[in-house]
Write a protein that holds these residues in place. Structure first.
Motif, PDB file in Angstrom:
ATOM      1  N   HIS A  51       0.815  -1.220   0.000  1.00 43.49           N
ATOM      2  CA  HIS A  51       0.000   0.000   0.000  1.00 43.49           C
ATOM      3  C   HIS A  51       0.846   1.266   0.000  1.00 43.49           C
ATOM      4  O   HIS A  51       0.445   2.281  -0.570  1.00 43.49           O
ATOM      5  N   THR A  52       2.023   1.217   0.644  1.00 38.97           N
ATOM      6  CA  THR A  52       2.868   2.415   0.734  1.00 38.97           C
ATOM      7  C   THR A  52       4.119   2.326  -0.126  1.00 38.97           C
ATOM      8  O   THR A  52       4.765   3.335  -0.378  1.00 38.97           O
ATOM      9  N   GLY A  53       4.491   1.109  -0.540  1.00 36.57           N
ATOM     10  CA  GLY A  53       5.719   0.922  -1.307  1.00 36.57           C
ATOM     11  C   GLY A  53       6.962   0.836  -0.441  1.00 36.57           C
ATOM     12  O   GLY A  53       8.072   0.679  -0.949  1.00 36.57           O
ATOM     13  N   VAL A  54       6.812   0.914   0.864  1.00 41.08           N
ATOM     14  CA  VAL A  54       7.960   0.872   1.774  1.00 41.08           C
ATOM     15  C   VAL A  54       8.510  -0.548   1.835  1.00 41.08           C
ATOM     16  O   VAL A  54       7.752  -1.521   1.900  1.00 41.08           O
ATOM     17  N   TYR A  55       9.839  -0.651   1.831  1.00 40.21           N
ATOM     18  CA  TYR A  55      10.507  -1.940   1.982  1.00 40.21           C
ATOM     19  C   TYR A  55      11.826  -1.744   2.732  1.00 40.21           C
ATOM     20  O   TYR A  55      12.450  -0.685   2.674  1.00 40.21           O
ATOM     21  N   PHE A  56      12.211  -2.766   3.457  1.00 37.77           N
ATOM     22  CA  PHE A  56      13.490  -2.815   4.175  1.00 37.77           C
ATOM     23  C   PHE A  56      13.674  -4.244   4.648  1.00 37.77           C
ATOM     24  O   PHE A  56      12.800  -5.090   4.415  1.00 37.77           O
ATOM     25  N   GLN A  57      14.808  -4.521   5.311  1.00 44.03           N
ATOM     26  CA  GLN A  57      15.028  -5.896   5.753  1.00 44.03           C
ATOM     27  C   GLN A  57      15.842  -5.979   7.036  1.00 44.03           C
ATOM     28  O   GLN A  57      16.613  -5.075   7.359  1.00 44.03           O
ATOM     29  N   PHE A  58      15.638  -7.089   7.716  1.00 41.53           N
ATOM     30  CA  PHE A  58      16.435  -7.490   8.865  1.00 41.53           C
ATOM     31  C   PHE A  58      17.147  -8.776   8.451  1.00 41.53           C
ATOM     32  O   PHE A  58      16.516  -9.661   7.858  1.00 41.53           O
ATOM     33  N   THR A  59      18.429  -8.891   8.744  1.00 42.70           N
ATOM     34  CA  THR A  59      19.176 -10.106   8.407  1.00 42.70           C
ATOM     35  C   THR A  59      19.959 -10.574   9.628  1.00 42.70           C
ATOM     36  O   THR A  59      20.300  -9.785  10.509  1.00 42.70           O
ATOM     37  N   TRP A  60      20.271 -11.859   9.655  1.00 41.59           N
ATOM     38  CA  TRP A  60      21.068 -12.431  10.726  1.00 41.59           C
ATOM     39  C   TRP A  60      21.761 -13.673  10.195  1.00 41.59           C
ATOM     40  O   TRP A  60      21.277 -14.309   9.265  1.00 41.59           O
ATOM     41  N   PRO A  61      22.904 -14.016  10.776  1.00 41.46           N
ATOM     42  CA  PRO A  61      23.630 -15.199  10.299  1.00 41.46           C
ATOM     43  C   PRO A  61      22.852 -16.473  10.632  1.00 41.46           C
ATOM     44  O   PRO A  61      22.227 -16.569  11.675  1.00 41.46           O
ATOM     45  N   ARG A  62      22.877 -17.410   9.726  1.00 42.37           N
ATOM     46  CA  ARG A  62      22.124 -18.656   9.917  1.00 42.37           C
ATOM     47  C   ARG A  62      23.050 -19.865   9.949  1.00 42.37           C
ATOM     48  O   ARG A  62      22.607 -20.973   9.737  1.00 42.37           O
ATOM     49  N   ASP A  63      24.319 -19.641  10.235  1.00 39.69           N
ATOM     50  CA  ASP A  63      25.264 -20.744  10.199  1.00 39.69           C
ATOM     51  C   ASP A  63      25.670 -21.222  11.588  1.00 39.69           C
ATOM     52  O   ASP A  63      26.573 -22.008  11.744  1.00 39.69           O
TER      53      ASP A  63
END
Length: 129
Positions: A40-52
Motif C-alpha cells: 500500500h505504501t511501497g515501503v521496503y526494508f530488511q532485517f538479516t542475521w547469520p544462519r550458520d
C-alpha cells in the motif's frame, strides 16, 4: 547508500524466536532474511542475521533500509524497529551521523539519523545530475 543498524544480544537468541517475531507481523516474508514490503505504501526494508550457527542461536541482527526514498520509509521502518527492540531488548549500534550511536534505542534519534542520511543521499544524487 543505506541506513544500517545493528542489534547485538548479550545472550544469543534462538533464531526460531526471531523468525516467529517477524512471521507474526504484517508485510514480512521470512526466509534467508525478514523482508518487509508494504504493497500500500511501497515501503521496503530488511532485517538479516547469520544462519550458520551450530546451536541455532543469533548474537547479532542487522537492519537495512535504502536512502533516496520518501520520508514515509523512515516513519514506517521506525515502528518496526521499535517493535523488534521492545521484543528482544538488544544493544544498539547505530553508525549514522546524528543517529543513536552505541546506546539505548530512541525513536527520535532513529528518525534524526534517517533524515540526515536521506537528505545527504538526495543532495548527492542531485549533484550528479
Amino acid at each position: 547508500m543505506s541506513y544500517d543498524l545493528f542489534f547485538n544480544f548479550p545472550t544469543p537468541v534462538p533464531s526460531t524466536d526471531i523468525e516467529r517475531h517477524f512471521s507474526g507481523r504484517p508485510n514480512y516474508q521470512v526466509g534467508d532474511a525478514a523482508v518487509y514490503q508494504n504493497p500500500h505504501t511501497g515501503v521496503y526494508f530488511q532485517f538479516t542475521w547469520p544462519r550458520d550457527s551450530v546451536d541455532g542461536k543469533v548474537g547479532r541482527v542487522a537492519f537495512n533500509v535504502n536512502y533516496f526514498r520518501p520520508h514515509v520509509f523512515g516513519l514506517e521502518a521506525e515502528a518496526e524497529v521499535h517493535a523488534f527492540v521492545m521484543r528482544f531488548s538488544p544493544k544498539i549500534e547505530d553508525p549514522q551521523l546524528h543517529g543513536m550511536g552505541a546506546g539505548p534505542y530512541a525513536p527520535e534519534r532513529f528518525l534524526s539519523g534517517w533524515n540526515t542520511g536521506n537528505e545527504a543521499a538526495y543532495e548527492a544524487i542531485l549533484q550528479m545530475q
